[in-house]
Design an enzyme around this catalytic site. Structure first.
Site, PDB file in Angstrom:
ATOM      1  N   HIS A  52      21.177   1.862   3.269  1.00 21.14           N
ATOM      2  CA  HIS A  52      19.663   2.339   3.402  1.00 21.14           C
ATOM      3  C   HIS A  52      18.916   2.402   2.112  1.00 21.14           C
ATOM      4  O   HIS A  52      17.756   2.671   1.942  1.00 21.14           O
ATOM      5  CB  HIS A  52      19.625   3.708   4.132  1.00 21.14           C
ATOM      6  CG  HIS A  52      19.869   3.599   5.467  1.00 21.14           C
ATOM      7  ND1 HIS A  52      18.774   3.396   6.280  1.00 21.14           N
ATOM      8  CD2 HIS A  52      20.917   3.467   6.308  1.00 21.14           C
ATOM      9  CE1 HIS A  52      19.209   3.291   7.612  1.00 21.14           C
ATOM     10  NE2 HIS A  52      20.589   3.356   7.677  1.00 21.14           N
TER      11      HIS A  52
ATOM     12  N   LYS B  72       4.414   2.613  11.731  1.00 22.17           N
ATOM     13  CA  LYS B  72       3.827   3.518  12.597  1.00 22.17           C
ATOM     14  C   LYS B  72       2.444   3.346  12.450  1.00 22.17           C
ATOM     15  O   LYS B  72       1.828   3.419  13.283  1.00 22.17           O
ATOM     16  CB  LYS B  72       4.405   4.773  12.483  1.00 22.17           C
ATOM     17  CG  LYS B  72       5.767   5.129  13.144  1.00 22.17           C
ATOM     18  CD  LYS B  72       6.524   6.458  12.566  1.00 22.17           C
ATOM     19  CE  LYS B  72       8.002   6.503  12.384  1.00 22.17           C
ATOM     20  NZ  LYS B  72       8.571   7.518  11.790  1.00 22.17           N
TER      21      LYS B  72
ATOM     22  N   THR C  58       9.441   3.158   7.518  1.00 17.32           N
ATOM     23  CA  THR C  58       9.214   3.012   9.087  1.00 17.32           C
ATOM     24  C   THR C  58       7.750   3.912   9.295  1.00 17.32           C
ATOM     25  O   THR C  58       7.133   3.405  10.331  1.00 17.32           O
ATOM     26  CB  THR C  58      10.250   3.838   9.774  1.00 17.32           C
ATOM     27  OG1 THR C  58      10.499   5.061   9.165  1.00 17.32           O
ATOM     28  CG2 THR C  58      11.550   2.986   9.870  1.00 17.32           C
TER      29      THR C  58
ATOM     30  N   LYS D   8       5.190  11.047   3.348  1.00 15.05           N
ATOM     31  CA  LYS D   8       6.560  10.665   3.107  1.00 15.05           C
ATOM     32  C   LYS D   8       7.182  11.843   2.349  1.00 15.05           C
ATOM     33  O   LYS D   8       6.548  12.383   1.597  1.00 15.05           O
ATOM     34  CB  LYS D   8       6.704   9.418   2.668  1.00 15.05           C
ATOM     35  CG  LYS D   8       5.784   9.029   1.534  1.00 15.05           C
ATOM     36  CD  LYS D   8       6.004   7.538   0.880  1.00 15.05           C
ATOM     37  CE  LYS D   8       5.096   6.459   1.730  1.00 15.05           C
ATOM     38  NZ  LYS D   8       5.663   5.759   2.713  1.00 15.05           N
ATOM     39  N   ARG D   9       8.500  11.593   1.952  1.00 11.28           N
ATOM     40  CA  ARG D   9       9.032  12.496   1.025  1.00 11.28           C
ATOM     41  C   ARG D   9       8.471  12.276  -0.361  1.00 11.28           C
ATOM     42  O   ARG D   9       8.151  11.236  -0.460  1.00 11.28           O
ATOM     43  CB  ARG D   9      10.506  12.446   1.029  1.00 11.28           C
ATOM     44  CG  ARG D   9      11.563  12.893   2.238  1.00 11.28           C
ATOM     45  CD  ARG D   9      11.168  14.401   2.452  1.00 11.28           C
ATOM     46  NE  ARG D   9      12.325  14.956   1.435  1.00 11.28           N
ATOM     47  CZ  ARG D   9      13.317  15.655   1.684  1.00 11.28           C
ATOM     48  NH1 ARG D   9      13.468  15.857   2.761  1.00 11.28           N
ATOM     49  NH2 ARG D   9      13.966  16.029   0.650  1.00 11.28           N
TER      50      ARG D   9
ATOM     51  N   LYS E 291       8.422   6.587  -4.809  1.00  9.17           N
ATOM     52  CA  LYS E 291       7.387   6.519  -3.932  1.00  9.17           C
ATOM     53  C   LYS E 291       6.012   6.569  -4.408  1.00  9.17           C
ATOM     54  O   LYS E 291       4.949   6.197  -3.783  1.00  9.17           O
ATOM     55  CB  LYS E 291       7.300   7.427  -2.515  1.00  9.17           C
ATOM     56  CG  LYS E 291       8.945   7.335  -1.861  1.00  9.17           C
ATOM     57  CD  LYS E 291       9.102   8.158  -0.983  1.00  9.17           C
ATOM     58  CE  LYS E 291      10.250   8.008  -0.054  1.00  9.17           C
ATOM     59  NZ  LYS E 291      10.315   7.393   0.992  1.00  9.17           N
TER      60      LYS E 291
END
Ligand code: D6G
Length: 850
Positions: A378, A681, A677, A569-570, A575
Site C-alpha cells: 500500500h 469517490k 480512493t 484526507k489524513r 499529501k
C-alpha cells in the site's frame, strides 16, 4: 422526475431505493415497537432519540439474521473456496443506512418511521462511526467486504475489535487535541459476540527442540474472543461475516498470583493482557515499532489461522466437527489476502502450525503456504515500511524468529543461485537487515511467502516493480501484478447521494449500482440541457444540505453558491496540504492587491486527522486555522474566499462532503500516493479533480480524457530528474514573486500575530529541506487553479465536465477490483446469482461461487 408536492409524495416517489411495501411497513412498525418495549425496556414517553435508533437498528438486524445464517449454512454445505481478507483496519463508519439499502428495505423503513412520527435522518445521526481504521487502507477493506458479499464470494474479513477506534479530533485555538473514541459506550447493535468460540493465543516462552518435534513452551496465553459483524451484499440475500477478535484474559491468567493468595492483584492484571485490542494505532503511512503493536499483529494472525484451519477441516452440513485430515488441498480451498504487511506473520505462523502442530515437512508446508498467501502493498514511503527489531521477536515470538531465519537461509540460496557472487543483492534482499541493529523486513517476508504481490494503482505497481522491490521483480516477475483500488458505489453514491443516483437512474435505469461501467451511457447526455440542469440541481441541493450541516455541527457559515473546494484526507507532508494553503494565501494577496477585480468565489475546506505524534502535521493544521482566521475575517475579502478546517473528518462526514464537492484536491507529489480512493469517490459524485499524475489520478485521467481533469506538476521521471540534478527549493522562492510573498508572510508572523516565529520550522523546511517538492510544483499548481476558477464562471461547461467525470468512473468500483482479485489471485468466481430469501420458501437449490 416530477417535483414532489408534499412530504408524503416524496416518500411515494419511485427512486433507486425502491418503493415502500405496505406489508413491510406494518411489520417494521410492529418490530420497532416490540424492540422499544422488550429490548430497550422503554415506552414513547421516556424513550430518547438514541433509544429510537437502537430500536430501529434491532428491527433492521432482525431482517439480516435469517439471510446471515442461511448464507453461512450454504457455505458449509457447498464447501466453496473461501477467501480470507486479513486487515488490521476496517474503517466502517455507520452501518444502519447501508444495511437497509443493501437489504432493499429503505423505503419501507422510511415510511414506517414517517408513520410513527419519527425523523429517520435524526435517528441515523445517532449512530457512532465504527472508526477501526486510519484512512484509505482501512476504508478499502470495508469497501472490499461490501463488494465480496455483493459478488457472492464465500469471503470473510478478519480484524481486531479495538475498544477505542481512531481518536476524536478537537481543534482548540487552531491546535489538534485528541480525545478517546468511545464508540462502544452504548454498545453496538451489529456485533454478535461468540464466547463459545474463544481461541488461545501464545506469546513469549521458549523453544524446545525435542526428538518428537519442536515445542513452544512456557508461553503466556491470551484468549481471542470473536465478535461477528454481518456484511450484507447488495440485493442478493448474501450476508458474509466480518470477524473481529477481542483480547480476553485467560481464566488461569497469572496463576502464580492466584496460588500465592494475591487474588486481587491477579484480577487487576487481567487488564494488561486485554490491552492488546484496547486501541487502534493512529498512524497512517508510518511505522511505529511498539511491542504492543507487534502483539496485535500476531494476535489477529494466530486467531484467524486457527479459525481458518478449523473451518477447512470441518465437515459439510453445518457441523464444526473435523473431517479433513490432509492439507494437500488447502490452497484449493483457502485464499488469504494480506492487507499490507501488518498481517504478514501469517507466513511464519502457517509454517509453524503445519510443521510443529500438524507434522508436515518444510517443503510441503512451504508449498502450501506460498500457494495460499497473497500480499497487497500500500505504500512506498520508507518510513511506512515495517521493520521489526529482531530482539523484539526473540522475546515475543521466539519460534517465529527461528522459522523466519530458515525461510531467509533458503531464500538466500535461491538468490545466490540466480546471481552468484552478488553480495549487494543478497544484502538488499535479505529478510534480516543488518545495518543499525538487526531487523526483520516484513515486506520482504511477505513477498517471499506469497504467490502474488500487488500494487494498488498502475503507476504504483510500476514503482514497486522497478524501484522499491526491483530485485524481487527481477527474480519473480510473475508474482507481481496490479490491482487498482476501487470504492463501493453503494455507500459512495446510492447511500450518500440519493439525489444524484435518482437523476442517473432516470436516464439509464438502476443496473449501474452493481455494474458501474453502465455509467458510460451518460456520455450521450452530455449535450442534453435538461439532464445538465438536473445534475446541477442535485449538486446545488447537496451543497445547501452540507452548508446547513456544517453550520449546525461546526458553527461555520459558508455560501452555497461559491465553489466548494475540498481536500479531505489524513494530514501528511507528502499529501501537500501546505501547497493548498499556499494557493489560498496567493488568492488572498491577489484580492487585497486588486479588491475591485472579479474573483471566482471559493470556500476552500481541508479536513483530516494528524497522527498524535506527528508534530509537523499538527503544525500544518495550526497554520491552516490561522490563515483562515485572517482571510475569513478580512472585510475586503468578503465571501470571495473562505478557508476552513473541518474538525473531526471521518467516514460519516465524508458521506456529507463528497456529494457537495465541486473541486477535489489530489495534489500529492508524483510517486508518493499509492492510489488514493477519496479521489474516486469525489469523481463518482461529480466533483472535478485538480491533481498530479500520482496514484489512481493517472487512470482517472485515462478514463475521462485530459480535458476533464486539471493535471499539473512534475511527473515521476521529472521528480527523479530534479533530485538527480540537485533540487534547490530556494531558487523557486527567489524567482516567483507571489510564492516569495506568501512564504515571507508565514515567516514574519503575518498569520501568527500571537507568536511571530510560530511557523519558522515550516518555512525552514520549505526553503531548505523540501522533501515533497512543494516549491517546484507551486507555479504550475497556481496556474491550474486559475484554470479551475475560470471554468467555474461557466456553469454549463463545468457541469458537462462533471457529467464526463461521473460517466467515466465505472472502473473505480470495488466490484471491478474484487472481480480482478478473484480471477487473478484467488481463483474464485463472482456470481450474480441471488441466494433465496430465507423469509420465502425455497423453490430450487442455488449454486454459489465455486
Ligand atoms: C456467523 C453467523 C452464524 C454462523 C457463524 C458461522 O456468526 O449464523 O453460524 O457465522 O461461523 P463459522 O462456523 O463459519 O466460524
Amino acid at each position: 422526475m416530477t417535483t414532489p408536492e408534499t412530504e408524503y409524495d416524496r416518500r411515494k416517489q419511485i427512486s433507486v431505493r425502491g418503493i415502500a411495501q405496505v406489508e413491510n411497513v406494518s411489520e417494521f412498525k410492529k418490530g420497532f415497537n416490540r424492540h422499544l418495549h422488550f429490548t430497550l425496556v422503554k415506552d414513547r414517553n421516556v424513550a430518547t432519540t438514541r433509544d429510537y435508533f437502537f430500536a430501529l437498528a434491532y428491527t433492521v438486524r432482525d431482517h439480516l439474521v435469517g439471510r446471515w445464517i442461511r448464507t453461512q449454512q450454504y457455505y458449509y454445505e457447498n464447501d466453496p473456496k473461501r477467501v480470507y481478507y486479513i486487515s488490521l483496519e476496517y474503517y466502517i463508519g455507520r452501518t444502519l443506512t447501508n444495511t437497509m439499502m443493501n437489504l432493499g428495505i429503505s423505503s419501507s423503513i422510511d415510511e414506517a418511521l414517517y408513520q410513527l412520527g419519527l425523523d429517520i435522518e435524526e435517528l441515523e445521526d445517532q449512530e457512532e462511526d465504527a472508526g477501526l481504521g486510519n484512512g484509505g487502507l482501512g476504508r478499502l477493506a470495508a469497501c472490499f467486504c461490501d463488494s465480496m458479499a455483493t459478488l457472492g464470494l464465500a469471503a470473510y474479513g478478519y480484524g481486531l475489535r479495538y475498544e477505542y477506534g481512531i481518536f476524536t479530533q478537537r481543534i482548540i485555538n487552531g491546535w489538534q487535541v485528541e480525545e478517546p473514541d468511545e464508540w462502544l459506550r452504548y454498545g453496538s447493535p451489529w456485533e454478535k459476540s461468540r464466547p463459545e468460540y474463544v481461541i488461545p493465543i501464545n506469546f513469549y516462552g521458549r523453544v524446545n527442540h525435542t526428538a518428537n518435534g519442536v515445542k513452544w513452551e512456557d508461553t503466556q496465553i491470551v484468549n481471542a474472543l470473536p465478535y461477528d459483524v454481518p456484511i450484507p451484499g447488495y440485493h442478493n440475500n448474501t450476508v458474509n461475516t466480518l470477524r473481529l477478535w477481542s483480547a480476553k484474559a485467560q481464566r488461569s491468567f497469572c496463576l502464580n498470583f492466584f496460588n500465592s493468595g494475591q487474588y486481587i492483584q491477579a484480577i487487576m492484571d487481567r487488564n494488561i493482557s486485554e490491552n492488546i485490542t484496547r486501541v487502534l494505532y493512529p498512524n497512517d503511512n508510518f511505522f511505529e515499532g511498539k511491542e504492543l503493536r507487534l502483539k496485535q499483529e500476531y494476535f489477529i494472525v494466530a486467531a484467524t489461522l486457527q479459525d481458518i484451519i478449523r473451518r477447512f477441516r470441518s465437515s459439510k452440513f453445518g457441523s464444526r466437527e473435523p473431517i479433513r485430515t490432509s492439507f494437500e488441498t488447502f490452497p484449493q480451498k483457502v485464499a488469504i489476502q494480506l492487507n499490507d504487511t501488518h498481517p504478514s506473520l501469517v507466513i511464519p505462523e502457517l509454517m509453524r502450525i503445519f510443521m510443529d502442530v500438524e507434522g508436515l515437512g518444510w517443503d510441503q508446508a512451504w508449498k502450501i503456504t506460498e500457494a495460499t498467501c497473497a500480499y497487497t502493498n500500500h505504500t512506498v514511503l520508507p518510513e511506512a515500511l515495517e521493520r521489526w527489531p529482531v530482539t523484539m521477536f526473540e522475546s515475543l515470538l521466539p519460534r517465529h524468529l527461528e522459522i523466519i531465519y530458515v525461510i531467509n537461509e533458503k531464500f538466500m540460496d535461491v538468490v545466490r543461485g540466480k546471481w552468484p557472487g552478488d553480495n549487494d543483492r543478497l544484502r538488499h534482499m535479505s529478510l534480516i537487515e543488518e545495518d543499525g541493529g538487526k531487523r526483520v523486513n516484513m515486506a520482504h517476508l511477505a513477498i517471499v511467502g506469497s504467490h502474488a504481490v500487488n500494487g494498488v494503482a498502475a503507476i504504483h505497481t510500476e514503482i514497486i516493480k522497478h524501484t522499491t522491490f526491483r530485485n524481487f521483480y527481477e527474480l519473480w516477475p510473475y508474482k507481481f501484478q496490479n490491482k487498482t483500488n476501487g470504492v463501493t458505489p453503494r455507500r459512495w453514491l446510492l447511500l450518500c447521494n440519493p439525489g444524484l443516483a435518482d437523476v442517473i437512474a432516470d436516464k439509464i435505469g438502476d443496473r449501474f449500482v452493481n455494474h458501474l461501467y453502465e455509467l458510460r451511457q451518460l456520455e450521450s447526455q452530455i449535450s442534453n440541457k435538461a439532464f445538465i440542469l438536473a445534475i446541477m440541481k442535485a449538486k446545488q441541493e447537496n451543497k445547501l444540505r452540507f452548508a446547513n450541516y456544517i453550520q449546525k455541527a461546526n458553527n461555520v457559515t459558508v455560501d452555497p453558491s461559491a465553489m466548494f473546494d475540498f481536500q479531505i484526507k489524513r494530514i501528511h507532508e507528502y499529501k501537500r496540504q501546505l501547497l493548498n494553503a499556499l494557493h489560498v494565501i496567493t488568492v488572498y494577496n491577489r484580492i487585497k492587491k486588486n479588491p475591485d477585480k472579479n474573483f471566482t468565489p471559493r470556500v476552500v475546506m481541508i479536513g483530516g486527522k494528524a497522527a498524535p505524534g506527528y508534530h509537523m502535521a499538527k503544525k500544518i493544521i495550526k497554520l491552516i486555522c490561522n490563515i483562515g482566521n485572517i482571510v475569513n475575517n478580512d472585510p475586503v475579502v468578503g465571501n470571495r474566499l473562505k478557508f476552513i478546517f473541518l474538525e473531526n473528518y471521518r467516514v460519516s462526514m465524508a458521506e456529507k462532503i463528497i456529494p457537495a464537492a465541486d473541486l477535489s484536491q489530489q495534489i500529492s507529489l508524483a510517486g508518493t500516493e499509492a492510489s488514493g480512493t477519496g479521489n474516486m469517490k469525489l469523481m463518482l459524485n461529480g466533483a472535478l479533480t485538480i491533481g498530479t499524475l500520482d496514484g489512481a489520478n493517472v487512470e482517472m485521467m485515462e478514463e475521462m480524457g485530459k480535458d476533464n481533469i486539471f493535471i499539473f506538476g512534475m511527473t515521476v521521471p521529472e521528480v527523479d530528474a530534479l533530485w538527480a540534478k540537485g533540487y534547490n527549493p530556494k531558487s523557486f522562492y527567489e524567482r516567483i514573486p507571489e510564492l516569495r510573498q506568501a512564504i515571507d508572510q508565514i515567516q514574519n508572523g503575518f498569520f501568527s500575530p500571537e507568536q511571530h516565529d510560530l511557523f519558522h520550522d515550516i518555512v525552514h523546511n520549505l526553503l531548505n529541506n523540501d522533501r515533497f517538492c512543494l516549491m517546484a510544483d507551486y507555479e504550475e499548481y497556481i496556474k491550474a487553479q486559475d484554470r479551475v476558477s475560470a471554468l467555474y464562471q461557466d456553469p454549463i461547461e463545468w457541469a458537462k465536465k462533471c457529467i464526463m467525470n461521473i460517466a467515466s468512473s465505472g472502473k473505480f468500483s470495488s466490484d471491478r477490483a474484487i472481480t480482478e482479485y478473484a480471477k487473478d489471485i484467488w481463483n474464485v468466481t463472482p456470481t450474480d446469482v441471488k441466494l433465496p430469501n430465507p423469509n420465502e420458501p425455497i423453490k430450487q437449490s442455488v449454486k454459489i461461487a465455486n
